[in-house]
Motif scaffolding. Structure first.
Motif, short mmCIF file in Angstrom:
data_model
loop_
_atom_site.label_atom_id
_atom_site.label_comp_id
_atom_site.label_asym_id
_atom_site.label_seq_id
_atom_site.Cartn_x
_atom_site.Cartn_y
_atom_site.Cartn_z
N GLU A 330 5.21 11.34 9.55
CA GLU A 330 6.33 10.45 9.64
C GLU A 330 5.83 8.97 9.72
N ALA A 331 4.52 8.63 10.37
CA ALA A 331 3.92 7.34 10.22
C ALA A 331 3.73 6.89 8.91
N ALA A 332 3.20 8.01 7.85
CA ALA A 332 2.87 7.54 6.62
C ALA A 332 4.26 6.95 5.75
N ARG A 333 5.50 7.46 6.29
CA ARG A 333 6.66 7.15 5.69
C ARG A 333 7.18 5.68 5.93
N VAL A 334 6.50 5.04 6.86
CA VAL A 334 7.01 3.69 7.64
C VAL A 334 6.52 2.82 6.25
N LEU A 335 7.45 1.68 5.73
CA LEU A 335 6.97 0.89 4.70
C LEU A 335 5.89 -0.12 5.21
N THR A 336 4.98 -0.62 4.47
CA THR A 336 4.24 -1.60 4.93
C THR A 336 4.55 -2.92 4.98
N PRO A 337 4.07 -3.82 5.73
CA PRO A 337 4.87 -5.26 5.95
C PRO A 337 4.71 -6.09 4.87
N ASP A 338 3.61 -5.98 3.93
CA ASP A 338 3.70 -6.82 2.73
C ASP A 338 4.35 -6.49 1.56
N ARG A 339 4.09 -5.24 0.98
CA ARG A 339 4.54 -4.91 -0.27
C ARG A 339 5.71 -3.91 -0.16
N ARG A 340 6.09 -3.69 1.27
CA ARG A 340 7.26 -2.59 1.85
C ARG A 340 6.92 -1.26 1.01
N MET A 341 5.80 -0.77 0.66
CA MET A 341 5.70 0.54 0.33
C MET A 341 5.14 1.61 1.41
N THR A 342 5.53 2.76 1.11
CA THR A 342 5.04 3.90 1.98
C THR A 342 3.80 4.04 2.12
N VAL A 343 3.13 4.96 2.65
CA VAL A 343 1.68 5.17 2.57
C VAL A 343 1.46 6.84 2.36
N CYS A 344 2.71 7.35 1.83
CA CYS A 344 2.56 8.80 1.60
C CYS A 344 1.88 9.16 0.13
N SER A 345 1.48 10.43 0.31
CA SER A 345 0.78 11.07 -0.83
C SER A 345 1.83 12.00 -1.80
N ARG A 346 2.94 12.18 -1.19
CA ARG A 346 3.81 12.80 -2.05
C ARG A 346 4.21 12.20 -3.19
N TYR A 347 4.34 12.97 -4.21
CA TYR A 347 4.48 12.44 -5.61
C TYR A 347 5.67 11.53 -5.60
N ILE A 348 7.12 11.92 -4.97
CA ILE A 348 8.22 11.20 -5.25
C ILE A 348 7.99 9.97 -4.32
N ASP A 349 7.22 9.83 -3.38
CA ASP A 349 7.05 8.58 -2.69
C ASP A 349 6.18 7.82 -3.56
N VAL A 350 4.99 8.43 -4.02
CA VAL A 350 4.05 7.55 -4.59
C VAL A 350 4.63 6.84 -5.93
#
Length: 369
Positions: A330-350
């Motif tokens: 759940e914490a991994a899915r929150v978007l980063t503040p700068d580039r607004r990406m997740t930090v997930c390792s799932r293929y679809i998220d990457v």
């Protein structure tokens, strides 16, 4: 203390180190053991100064292993030791919402350490918004520090003294305030996420996708990653202008001893030995009078672990992604503040993050051009 030594030595303008002063003027710090005075230098990380009864001074090497030596622990194992030894401390963890501080927070949370999280910024700052989301997921108290400049003339002098005259008091001003506020809340240990990039590919991007080349481009590292802004030599008088104009060539020469077999290994060693001690190191020690501070990613074994990671694990911060997702998806899915990406390792998220990153990079490149 550099300031105490300078006072005791009664040094003045005639004793100034031109190169050190130029570096302080441009970057707010002084590199490679220099200080603002030619007769005073800093003790190296690998040195012990011995004084015998006759007054003779001898420098003894500690023999600290290089980061190319095999690490004894992983980052997770290193944080396990930290968590067990900090159980009696009142702990506060920096949380900017990016990958480095987020990974620290989720690992320490999984290890059962009791801690608060803290962030500094201005009202409306997206880093604060992201930190609030992560804090909610981790069920942690978030303390937000807003920079106070109401007493700037007096407090910047205190910041200068805390930095021992060797680091920009304006850069340190906000973080020192934050540390002092922590101490007033009873916090005894602050934990920072500095140099988590040495587990990712931030300092390699200028060579993308050639992360295993034998040819190293130090000039590109200098201009793309370390000092991307042009220096304003014309601000200076002729004496100092000459030293300023020669800074780039001096710096490139000073990086040569860190050469390794691969380009990316060279970049890691330069950042760890050349950049981190003079910036991250000072940010760790400036609050020593009010509380203890640690930067776990700067532990030698953790840096050595990153140095030894396969290139694919560090590409696109995959080590961070894999670690955070495995512990707290759940914490991994929150978007980063700068580039607004997740930090997930799932293929679809990457895959989605690659598209977001490409769009952001293109926008930045257009601005530069």
């Amino acid at each position: 203390s550099f300031l105490a030594l300078a006072k005791r030595a009664r040094v003045g303008p005639a004793d100034l180190n031109h190169e050190g002063l130029i570096e302080f003027f441009h970057f707010g710090n002084v590199f490679l053991g220099k200080t603002l005075f030619s007769g005073i230098r800093r003790i190296g990380y690998d040195e012990i100064i011995c004084l015998d009864p006759s007054g003779k001074v001898e420098i003894v090497q500690k023999g600290v292993p290089d980061i190319s030596c095999s690490p004894q622990t992983s980052p997770y194992e290193s944080l396990e030791v930290l968590a067990s030894s900090a159980m009696r401390d009142r702990v506060s963890v920096d949380l900017t919402g990016g990958m480095d501080s987020r990974m620290l927070a989720v690992i320490l949370d999984s290890l059962g350490l009791n801690f608060e999280v803290a962030v500094s910024g201005s009202p409306g700052n997206r880093e604060i918004y992201v930190a609030e989301q992560i804090a909610r997921i981790l069920r942690r108290d978030l303390n937000v520090h807003y920079h106070d400049i109401s007493d700037f003339p007096a407090s910047v002098r205190a910041s200068f003294l805390a930095c021992d005259g060797l680091f920009s008091p304006t850069v340190a001003h906000c973080y020192l305030q934050m540390q002092q506020a922590r101490a007033r809340r009873g916090i005894t240990l602050a934990i920072k996420g500095d140099c988590g990039e040495l587990l990712g590919d931030f300092y390699w991007l200028q060579d993308f996708p050639f992360y295993a080349r034998r040819k190293t481009n130090l000039a590109r590292l200098y201009s793309a990653r370390l000092f991307p802004l042009r220096l304003c030599h014309h601000y200076l008088s002729p004496t100092y202008r000459s030293a300023s104009e020669q800074f780039r060539s001096r710096f490139l020469r000073s990086m040569a001893p860190f050469a390794s077999e691969l380009n990316t290994q060279t970049y890691d060693r330069i950042v760890y030995r050349h950049i981190a001690p003079d910036y991250s190191g000072r940010m760790v020690t400036l609050s020593r009078d009010c509380l203890s501070c640690l930067a776990p990613y700067l532990e030698r074994d953790v840096v050595a672990f990153g140095y030894a990671l396969p290139r694919t694990k560090r590409f696109f911060d995959y080590y961070h992604r894999e670690t955070i997702t495995s512990i707290n998806s759940e914490a991994a899915r929150v978007l980063t503040p700068d580039r607004r990406m997740t930090v997930c390792s799932r293929y679809i998220d990457v895959s989605a993050d690659v598209l977001r990153y490409t769009a952001d990079f293109t926008k930045r490149l257009n601005r530069v051009l």
